[in-house]
Design an enzyme around this catalytic site. Structure first.
Site, PDB file in Angstrom:
ATOM      1  N   ASP A   7       0.876  -1.173   0.000  1.00  0.00           N
ATOM      2  CA  ASP A   7       0.000   0.000   0.000  1.00  0.00           C
ATOM      3  C   ASP A   7       0.917   1.228   0.000  1.00  0.00           C
ATOM      4  OD1 ASP A   7       0.873   0.426   2.592  1.00  0.00           O
ATOM      5  OD2 ASP A   7      -1.122   0.430   3.499  1.00  0.00           O
ATOM      6  N   HIS A 132       7.812 -30.165  12.613  1.00  0.00           N
ATOM      7  CA  HIS A 132       7.114 -28.919  12.308  1.00  0.00           C
ATOM      8  C   HIS A 132       5.992 -29.125  11.289  1.00  0.00           C
ATOM      9  CE1 HIS A 132       9.996 -26.887  14.755  1.00  0.00           C
ATOM     10  NE2 HIS A 132      10.987 -27.435  14.053  1.00  0.00           N
TER      11      HIS A 132
HETATM   12  C1  RB5 Z   1      -1.502   3.269   6.271  1.00  0.00           C
HETATM   13  O1  RB5 Z   1      -1.451   4.522   6.860  1.00  0.00           O
HETATM   14  C2  RB5 Z   1      -1.159   2.204   7.296  1.00  0.00           C
HETATM   15  O2  RB5 Z   1      -2.193   2.076   8.205  1.00  0.00           O
HETATM   16  C3  RB5 Z   1      -0.887   0.891   6.610  1.00  0.00           C
HETATM   17  O3  RB5 Z   1       0.151   1.058   5.705  1.00  0.00           O
HETATM   18  C4  RB5 Z   1      -0.447  -0.255   7.503  1.00  0.00           C
HETATM   19  O4  RB5 Z   1       0.575   0.130   8.348  1.00  0.00           O
HETATM   20  C5  RB5 Z   1      -1.496  -0.987   8.200  1.00  0.00           C
HETATM   21  O5  RB5 Z   1      -1.246  -1.951   8.929  1.00  0.00           O
END
Ligand code: RB5
Length: 153
Positions: A7, A132
């Protein structure tokens, strides 16, 4: 072949890890995102998680701000064992003992130098198997119970 995605919080680190993979001659497919514009990590994690679980890619790498959101989302997909790591020991043992198939890294947690080492360790360490495997089978059993309904104690 490796599947990777991020992201906005992991975009910069993903780009740095792509350059690192290229320098090692490791092939990958980038599932996005492709800028630092805000987007939703669960949507992106799902693309990589489903593809890795289907066996289309050997392993996955997911990047967000902490690595945690990506790991929580990816682990909802049956067959995925995603590990969020920021230390070398964990990156090594999640392969040796957990047969983790996705590594999640936080772009706001680890720098590129450490991230390269974590990625290398994750990709280069084989599952130990043996005792495991039984424990992995127990995880798979939880997934099966979730689908069929009901839980054994
Ligand atoms: C985005 O701001 C952030 O929340 C995302 O990249 C992540 O860290 C979520 O777990």
């Amino acid at each position: 072949m490796i599947a990777l995605a991020c992201d906005h919080g992991g975009f910069k680190l993903k780009e740095e890890m792509k350059a690192h993979l290229e320098s090692r001659g490791i092939l990958f497919r980038d599932f996005g995102c492709f800028s630092e514009d805000a987007c939703d990590y669960a949507v992106i994690a799902k693309k990589v998680a489903v593809s890795v679980a289907a066996g289309e890619y050997e392993k996955g790498l997911l990047f967000c701000g902490t690595g945690i959101g990506m790991s929580i989302a990816a682990n909802k997909v049956r067959g995925v064992r995603a590990a969020c790591c920021s230390d070398h020991f964990s990156a090594k043992y999640t392969r040796l003992h957990n047969d983790a198939n996705i590594l999640c890294l936080g772009g706001r947690v680890v720098g590129p130098g450490l991230a390269c080492e974590l990625v290398d360790t994750f990709l280069d360490t084989a599952f130990e198997g043996g005792r495991h495997q039984h424990r992995i089978d127990l995880i798979t059993q939880i997934e099966t119970e979730q689908i069929e309904g009901g839980h054994s104690k």
